[in-house]
Write a protein that holds these residues in place. Sequence first.
Motif, PDB file in Angstrom:
ATOM      1  N   ILE A 106       0.839  -1.204   0.000  1.00  0.00           N
ATOM      2  CA  ILE A 106       0.000   0.000   0.000  1.00  0.00           C
ATOM      3  C   ILE A 106       0.877   1.259   0.000  1.00  0.00           C
ATOM      4  O   ILE A 106       0.619   2.225  -0.721  1.00  0.00           O
ATOM      5  N   LEU A 107       1.942   1.202   0.829  1.00  0.00           N
ATOM      6  CA  LEU A 107       2.830   2.381   0.885  1.00  0.00           C
ATOM      7  C   LEU A 107       3.441   2.663  -0.486  1.00  0.00           C
ATOM      8  O   LEU A 107       3.477   3.814  -0.940  1.00  0.00           O
ATOM      9  N   VAL A 108       3.899   1.612  -1.132  1.00  0.00           N
ATOM     10  CA  VAL A 108       4.586   1.800  -2.408  1.00  0.00           C
ATOM     11  C   VAL A 108       3.595   2.185  -3.506  1.00  0.00           C
ATOM     12  O   VAL A 108       3.787   3.179  -4.212  1.00  0.00           O
ATOM     13  N   ILE A 109       2.517   1.391  -3.612  1.00  0.00           N
ATOM     14  CA  ILE A 109       1.595   1.607  -4.737  1.00  0.00           C
ATOM     15  C   ILE A 109       0.709   2.836  -4.525  1.00  0.00           C
ATOM     16  O   ILE A 109       0.609   3.704  -5.389  1.00  0.00           O
ATOM     17  N   THR A 110       0.060   2.919  -3.380  1.00  0.00           N
ATOM     18  CA  THR A 110      -0.940   3.975  -3.194  1.00  0.00           C
ATOM     19  C   THR A 110      -0.318   5.309  -2.792  1.00  0.00           C
ATOM     20  O   THR A 110      -0.690   6.356  -3.330  1.00  0.00           O
ATOM     21  N   ARG A 111       0.598   5.261  -1.845  1.00  0.00           N
ATOM     22  CA  ARG A 111       1.084   6.534  -1.296  1.00  0.00           C
ATOM     23  C   ARG A 111       2.247   7.136  -2.065  1.00  0.00           C
ATOM     24  O   ARG A 111       2.328   8.357  -2.203  1.00  0.00           O
ATOM     25  N   THR A 208      -5.450   2.693   5.289  1.00  0.00           N
ATOM     26  CA  THR A 208      -6.050   3.744   6.132  1.00  0.00           C
ATOM     27  C   THR A 208      -6.596   4.875   5.245  1.00  0.00           C
ATOM     28  O   THR A 208      -6.241   4.960   4.057  1.00  0.00           O
ATOM     29  N   ALA A 209      -7.401   5.721   5.860  1.00  0.00           N
ATOM     30  CA  ALA A 209      -7.927   6.891   5.135  1.00  0.00           C
ATOM     31  C   ALA A 209      -6.779   7.806   4.725  1.00  0.00           C
ATOM     32  O   ALA A 209      -6.815   8.453   3.676  1.00  0.00           O
ATOM     33  N   GLY A 210      -5.730   7.842   5.567  1.00  0.00           N
ATOM     34  CA  GLY A 210      -4.556   8.672   5.268  1.00  0.00           C
ATOM     35  C   GLY A 210      -3.877   8.248   3.974  1.00  0.00           C
ATOM     36  O   GLY A 210      -3.372   9.088   3.228  1.00  0.00           O
ATOM     37  N   ASP A 211      -3.876   6.937   3.720  1.00  0.00           N
ATOM     38  CA  ASP A 211      -3.249   6.445   2.483  1.00  0.00           C
ATOM     39  C   ASP A 211      -3.981   7.008   1.266  1.00  0.00           C
ATOM     40  O   ASP A 211      -3.364   7.493   0.320  1.00  0.00           O
ATOM     41  N   ILE A 212      -5.307   6.923   1.330  1.00  0.00           N
ATOM     42  CA  ILE A 212      -6.109   7.381   0.177  1.00  0.00           C
ATOM     43  C   ILE A 212      -6.008   8.903   0.044  1.00  0.00           C
ATOM     44  O   ILE A 212      -5.823   9.433  -1.046  1.00  0.00           O
ATOM     45  N   LEU A 213      -6.078   9.583   1.189  1.00  0.00           N
ATOM     46  CA  LEU A 213      -6.003  11.048   1.172  1.00  0.00           C
ATOM     47  C   LEU A 213      -4.671  11.515   0.585  1.00  0.00           C
ATOM     48  O   LEU A 213      -4.625  12.404  -0.272  1.00  0.00           O
ATOM     49  N   SER A 214      -3.600  10.892   1.050  1.00  0.00           N
ATOM     50  CA  SER A 214      -2.271  11.271   0.570  1.00  0.00           C
ATOM     51  C   SER A 214      -2.167  11.044  -0.942  1.00  0.00           C
ATOM     52  O   SER A 214      -1.648  11.897  -1.682  1.00  0.00           O
ATOM     53  N   SER A 215      -2.693   9.916  -1.385  1.00  0.00           N
ATOM     54  CA  SER A 215      -2.625   9.576  -2.802  1.00  0.00           C
ATOM     55  C   SER A 215      -3.414  10.578  -3.665  1.00  0.00           C
ATOM     56  O   SER A 215      -2.909  11.078  -4.676  1.00  0.00           O
ATOM     57  N   LEU A 217      -4.373  13.612  -2.806  1.00  0.00           N
ATOM     58  CA  LEU A 217      -3.770  14.947  -2.693  1.00  0.00           C
ATOM     59  C   LEU A 217      -2.574  15.078  -3.633  1.00  0.00           C
ATOM     60  O   LEU A 217      -2.419  16.083  -4.351  1.00  0.00           O
ATOM     61  N   LYS A 218      -1.753  14.044  -3.635  1.00  0.00           N
ATOM     62  CA  LYS A 218      -0.570  14.088  -4.510  1.00  0.00           C
ATOM     63  C   LYS A 218      -0.980  14.168  -5.978  1.00  0.00           C
ATOM     64  O   LYS A 218      -0.427  14.959  -6.734  1.00  0.00           O
ATOM     65  N   SER A 219      -1.937  13.343  -6.369  1.00  0.00           N
ATOM     66  CA  SER A 219      -2.319  13.346  -7.786  1.00  0.00           C
ATOM     67  C   SER A 219      -2.914  14.689  -8.198  1.00  0.00           C
ATOM     68  O   SER A 219      -2.679  15.185  -9.298  1.00  0.00           O
ATOM     69  N   LEU A 220      -3.662  15.302  -7.278  1.00  0.00           N
ATOM     70  CA  LEU A 220      -4.253  16.616  -7.553  1.00  0.00           C
ATOM     71  C   LEU A 220      -3.153  17.672  -7.752  1.00  0.00           C
ATOM     72  O   LEU A 220      -3.152  18.434  -8.732  1.00  0.00           O
ATOM     73  N   VAL A 221      -2.193  17.669  -6.826  1.00  0.00           N
ATOM     74  CA  VAL A 221      -1.091  18.646  -6.899  1.00  0.00           C
ATOM     75  C   VAL A 221      -0.247  18.396  -8.146  1.00  0.00           C
ATOM     76  O   VAL A 221       0.112  19.334  -8.876  1.00  0.00           O
ATOM     77  N   PHE A 222       0.040  17.125  -8.423  1.00  0.00           N
ATOM     78  CA  PHE A 222       0.863  16.804  -9.599  1.00  0.00           C
ATOM     79  C   PHE A 222       0.136  17.235 -10.889  1.00  0.00           C
ATOM     80  O   PHE A 222       0.766  17.733 -11.822  1.00  0.00           O
ATOM     81  N   GLY A 223      -1.159  17.002 -10.927  1.00  0.00           N
ATOM     82  CA  GLY A 223      -1.931  17.382 -12.114  1.00  0.00           C
ATOM     83  C   GLY A 223      -1.850  18.881 -12.358  1.00  0.00           C
ATOM     84  O   GLY A 223      -1.656  19.334 -13.488  1.00  0.00           O
ATOM     85  N   ILE A 224      -1.984  19.644 -11.272  1.00  0.00           N
ATOM     86  CA  ILE A 224      -1.917  21.106 -11.397  1.00  0.00           C
ATOM     87  C   ILE A 224      -0.512  21.531 -11.847  1.00  0.00           C
ATOM     88  O   ILE A 224      -0.353  22.367 -12.740  1.00  0.00           O
TER      89      ILE A 224
END
Lengths: 273, 235
Positions: A106-111, A208-215, A217-224
């Motif tokens: 999960i850490l590697v793939i999702t986060r 955890t919810a943190g895993d999904i949130l982090s993922s 958030l990162k994709s949103l920031v990277f997209g921008i």
Amino acid sequence: MATEQARLPSRPTPFLDRLGSDARHRVDGFLSALGYAFALHRQALGLFFRGRITTPVLRAQIYFTGVEALPILALIALGIGAAVIVQGVNLLPRFGQGELAYRILILVITRELGPLLTALIIAARSGSAITTELGNMVVDHEIEAYVAAGINPLQHIAVPRVIGVTLAMVFLNLYFSLFGLFGSCFLASLIHGLPLREYLGNLVLVMTAGDILSSVLKSLVFGIILSTVSTYYGFKVEGAVTEVPQKTIASLGVSMTLCILASTVITVLMGMV
Amino acid sequence: MRVELQDVTVGWGGKALLRHVNLTLEPGRMVGVVGPSGSGVSLLLKTAAGLVEPLEGQVCHDGVALNRLGEEASRRMQTRSGFMFQDAALWANTSLEGNLLLPLRAKFPELSAGEQQTRLKEGLQAAGFLTDLGRRPAQLSRGQQRFLSFLRATLPDPEALFLDEPVMGLDAAWSDTMWRRAAELRADGACILAGSHHFQSWCHAADHILLLEDGRIAREGPPDRIRSSAPEVKS
């Protein structure tokens, strides 16, 4: 002789002057990029909430960035996921840490790797395509033609690309995670004969919810970041065709660097929460 | 519309390419700009149209200085004029229909899709430009692209029209159609600024000719006087 002397400069440009001028140009460039990003996102937010985005451009961008990238992303997600799970299942039980395989996956793939690899693929595919397209439009006076017709090029061609790339990035990142997690479990169950249901159940339990949130958030920031940088470099072309590949390479380098930096910052901040 | 250039100097990289140009285009009038390559003809047209900002002096449309307008007001002002580019500058990734409809929508956002289509069809029929509008500009010949660029500029009934090398690549029939449409717009009060590197037959239709040399207005006056007093101007 006297004329020749008159033509020569009285003294070479002092080193500090050149240094100062170079620094001033860099600061000017940075400020102009910031100003562009501010103007672009102000327009994007305004048009997004008023629902006045150029739909054909948005649709085409989502299709190109989101849909056409699915096969390559699936392959990479599957490969990375399979590598992590196969190595983890082989290695971790030797140290009595077999349960950690799920967490590491999960850490590697999702986060971490998921959002970053998706961003790098999108930067290489769509970011470079956007810079090239806009650069060529500048060279062919198409941007000037928009202005002449009373059409704001930022609103008409940059904003739909920013929103399209960002939405596609979030969607592709989720797709990468799903493919990486479930696809790799499926592969592991085929190779090692591990029960698929138990695997999936354990995965869901440790996520955890943190895993999904982090993922997300990162994709949103990277997209921008990707869309802003690629449109900025496209518009930065001044008129020569030879500038287009140069700006495309610069755009790719800056996008990747900023995404890696942003990923580190988000990881650190999420770790502190 | 009244277009005015007041002591305008334009350039970049520390070099002035147009120097101290004064020009007034009254409604319904046509001015021609003639000059050798590199003399600043295209730059003068773009400056007058508000596409290039001058280093000194100012450009006014209907008495309003363009550099004092805000973003939205400037965009609205641009919808009132049309520009035919020397290299057509059609939007390559947009269909021919999109190329023609976008400026129309920008100027008349209140028109319904049906009204826009009607207006488009009327314009195309009047111009005799009957082709598959679903095609892309790259599928047209150079002359067709330039004529489409003219149609794009004129379909929204501009109050000021800027034509850069208007007849380049066009056959006689399309040239006639172009000048007929230009005459209609003039009759409705539009001003026209057209530029070329040669003194061409259309120059005789202009009220006034400016002869540009090295970024300056070297001579100006009625077409016949310029033609006879400047033998170096090629026909």
